[in-house]
Write a protein that holds these residues in place. Structure first.
Motif, short mmCIF file in Angstrom:
data_model
loop_
_atom_site.label_atom_id
_atom_site.label_comp_id
_atom_site.label_asym_id
_atom_site.label_seq_id
_atom_site.Cartn_x
_atom_site.Cartn_y
_atom_site.Cartn_z
N GLN A 186 0.45 -10.82 -12.09
CA GLN A 186 0.62 -10.02 -10.81
C GLN A 186 1.16 -8.56 -10.91
N ALA A 187 2.21 -8.39 -11.77
CA ALA A 187 2.83 -7.13 -12.27
C ALA A 187 1.65 -6.39 -13.04
N SER A 188 1.18 -6.94 -13.96
CA SER A 188 0.12 -6.22 -14.66
C SER A 188 -1.05 -5.54 -13.83
N ASN A 189 -1.44 -6.46 -12.87
CA ASN A 189 -2.64 -5.85 -11.91
C ASN A 189 -2.06 -4.74 -11.11
N ALA A 190 -0.74 -5.02 -10.68
CA ALA A 190 -0.16 -3.94 -9.66
C ALA A 190 -0.19 -2.59 -10.34
N ILE A 191 0.05 -2.55 -11.51
CA ILE A 191 0.57 -1.54 -12.34
C ILE A 191 -0.78 -0.69 -12.60
N LEU A 192 -1.63 -1.17 -12.85
CA LEU A 192 -3.01 -0.28 -13.24
C LEU A 192 -3.14 0.87 -12.79
N LYS A 193 -3.20 1.12 -11.33
CA LYS A 193 -3.64 2.50 -11.09
C LYS A 193 -2.24 3.44 -11.52
N THR A 194 -1.20 2.77 -11.42
CA THR A 194 -0.20 3.87 -11.82
C THR A 194 -0.15 4.40 -13.15
N LEU A 195 -0.52 3.31 -14.19
CA LEU A 195 -0.71 3.66 -15.46
C LEU A 195 -1.99 4.64 -15.51
N GLU A 196 -2.83 4.54 -15.17
CA GLU A 196 -4.03 5.33 -15.35
C GLU A 196 -3.87 6.75 -14.98
N GLU A 197 -2.95 6.85 -13.63
CA GLU A 197 -2.89 8.27 -13.01
C GLU A 197 -1.51 8.45 -12.53
N PRO A 198 -0.50 8.70 -13.31
CA PRO A 198 0.62 8.77 -13.05
C PRO A 198 0.72 10.20 -12.20
N PRO A 199 1.57 10.56 -11.69
CA PRO A 199 1.80 11.92 -10.92
C PRO A 199 1.79 12.81 -11.99
N GLU A 200 1.76 14.03 -11.69
CA GLU A 200 1.99 15.20 -12.62
C GLU A 200 3.41 15.40 -13.16
N HIS A 201 4.51 15.02 -12.21
CA HIS A 201 5.71 15.07 -12.38
C HIS A 201 6.32 13.82 -13.33
N THR A 202 5.51 12.85 -13.70
CA THR A 202 6.13 11.71 -14.33
C THR A 202 5.30 11.61 -15.69
N ILE A 203 6.06 10.99 -16.53
CA ILE A 203 5.82 10.38 -17.79
C ILE A 203 6.06 8.94 -17.93
N ILE A 204 5.11 7.99 -18.10
CA ILE A 204 5.64 6.70 -18.11
C ILE A 204 5.55 6.35 -19.83
N ILE A 205 6.89 5.77 -20.21
CA ILE A 205 6.80 5.45 -21.54
C ILE A 205 7.10 3.83 -21.60
N THR A 206 6.14 3.32 -22.29
CA THR A 206 6.10 1.83 -22.44
C THR A 206 6.27 1.50 -24.04
N ASN A 207 6.84 0.12 -24.36
CA ASN A 207 6.63 -0.22 -25.82
C ASN A 207 6.57 -1.67 -25.83
N THR A 208 6.16 -1.93 -27.09
CA THR A 208 5.72 -3.35 -27.30
C THR A 208 5.82 -3.65 -28.87
N ASN A 209 6.11 -4.80 -29.37
CA ASN A 209 5.87 -5.27 -30.82
C ASN A 209 4.58 -6.20 -30.60
N LEU A 210 3.92 -6.54 -29.40
CA LEU A 210 3.01 -7.56 -29.39
C LEU A 210 1.72 -6.76 -28.77
N TRP A 211 1.39 -5.58 -29.27
CA TRP A 211 0.31 -4.92 -28.75
C TRP A 211 -0.87 -5.74 -28.42
#
Length: 339
Positions: A95-120
């Motif tokens: 549910q979280a993965s589906n809900a964040i798709l639009k946010t990851l694709e087009e963050p506002p110009e004043h925002t940097i989204i930083i994620t991390n994973t060891n299981l790409w």
């Protein structure tokens, strides 16, 4: 490699506004440390314009995504941009993965989204396609400094330096004496005491070092004795179930066993195995003098790898402990030395 990537991003941070990044390595501690290091060294960035998301009970739920979306809907208060950090993004539920798709694709110009994973590779394709992947790793010079510092205990720290940044950092900040001391302590312990040390809380790096050393001593005991002794050891560990996080504990054991198994395969397929084995296995197990059932070892490799990559809820702790230790016993104790 680490410093080059870090400084490159810091010097050009404005270029990353309106983008979603994902820092990847095989070590979650390295990933989170890198993100903290990055933010700490940003010039003119205020912590009040930062939102950091961490998994709760090994899960990132949709409520966190709503928090992110509300946070970035407003312009920054103290800096020229906002930063959202999502640690261990692979732990987002569907549910979280589906809900964040639009946010990851087009963050506002004043925002940097930083994620991390060891299981790409465990991320959904729809998530991966929206992230700018950046691989990070420690500089070889950093590792070499540690090996030089621990030149008398190289065989005992190699596993940690290659597999665990949290402990690597701890080793860098301490002296070789601490390893020598822990080795001497562990060697004096009986099986009950070793099992107690094995189940210590591993958030503390020294506890994790001692747990790893304890497990190697337990493995040596398992190899030398018969099945009944293996079952007794299993029961001792199972009795401590209430004091440990069972999923993390099983993954911890499996990671060590996986490296042992991999090294066993290497000893039979490479003439240069002594330069890459774990804890100098030639000395630790006398492994070069044994004939192995390679098919069973390869099967065990898949078993331990499966545990590492499985969801925590899939485990039946008691059964897995018995299976885990019995596999180690069969892998190493049933083989006769070459004559």
């Amino acid at each position: 490699m680490y410093d080059k990537i870090l400084n490159g991003i810091i010097d050009n941070i404005s270029d990353y506004k309106g983008r979603s990044l994902c820092f990847t390595s095989n070590d979650k501690y390295l990933n989170t440390y890198f993100c903290k290091d990055l933010i700490k060294n940003l010039k003119d960035f205020n912590k009040y314009d930062l939102l950091e998301i961490n998994p709760e009970n090994f899960n990132i739920k949709i409520d966190y995504i709503r928090d992110i979306q509300e946070f970035i809907s407003y312009k920054p208060n103290y800096s020229s941009y906002k930063i959202v950090v999502i640690n261990e993004i692979e732990k987002m539920n569907i549910q979280a993965s589906n809900a964040i798709l639009k946010t990851l694709e087009e963050p506002p110009e004043h925002t940097i989204i930083i994620t991390n994973t060891n299981l790409w590779n465990k991320l959904l394709p729809t998530i991966k396609s929206r992230l700018n992947k950046i691989n990070i790793k420690l500089d070889s010079n950093f590792k070499n400094k540690i090996y030089e510092k621990y030149k008398n205990t190289h065989q005992y720290i190699k596993y940690f330096v290659e597999n665990d940044f949290q402990i690597t950092k701890f080793l860098y900040e301490n002296s070789e004496d601490i390893i020598l001391e822990q080795i001497n302590i562990i060697k004096q312990k009986n099986i009950e005491e070793l099992c107690e040390i094995l189940t210590l809380n591993q958030e503390n790096p020294l506890n994790k070092i001692n747990s790893t050393f304890a497990y190697t001593q337990i493995i040596k005991n398992i190899i030398k004795n018969d099945v009944n002794d293996v079952l007794k050891i299993s029961k001792i560990i199972i009795k401590k179930k209430e004091n440990i996080n069972t999923g993390i504990f099983l993954k911890f054991l499996s990671k060590i066993s996986l490296v042992l198994i991999k090294d066993s395969i290497i000893t039979k397929t490479s003439k240069n195995w002594s330069t890459i084995d774990l804890l100098y296995m030639s000395e630790f197990f006398g492994i070069e003098d044994y004939n192995f059932d390679i098919k069973y070892i390869e099967d065990s490799y898949e078993y331990y790898n499966g545990i590492i990559n499985s969801k925590l809820s899939n485990f039946k702790f008691e059964i897995e402990i018995y299976t885990h230790l019995l596999r180690i016993h069969r892998c190493y104790s049933l083989f006769r030395r070459r004559k």
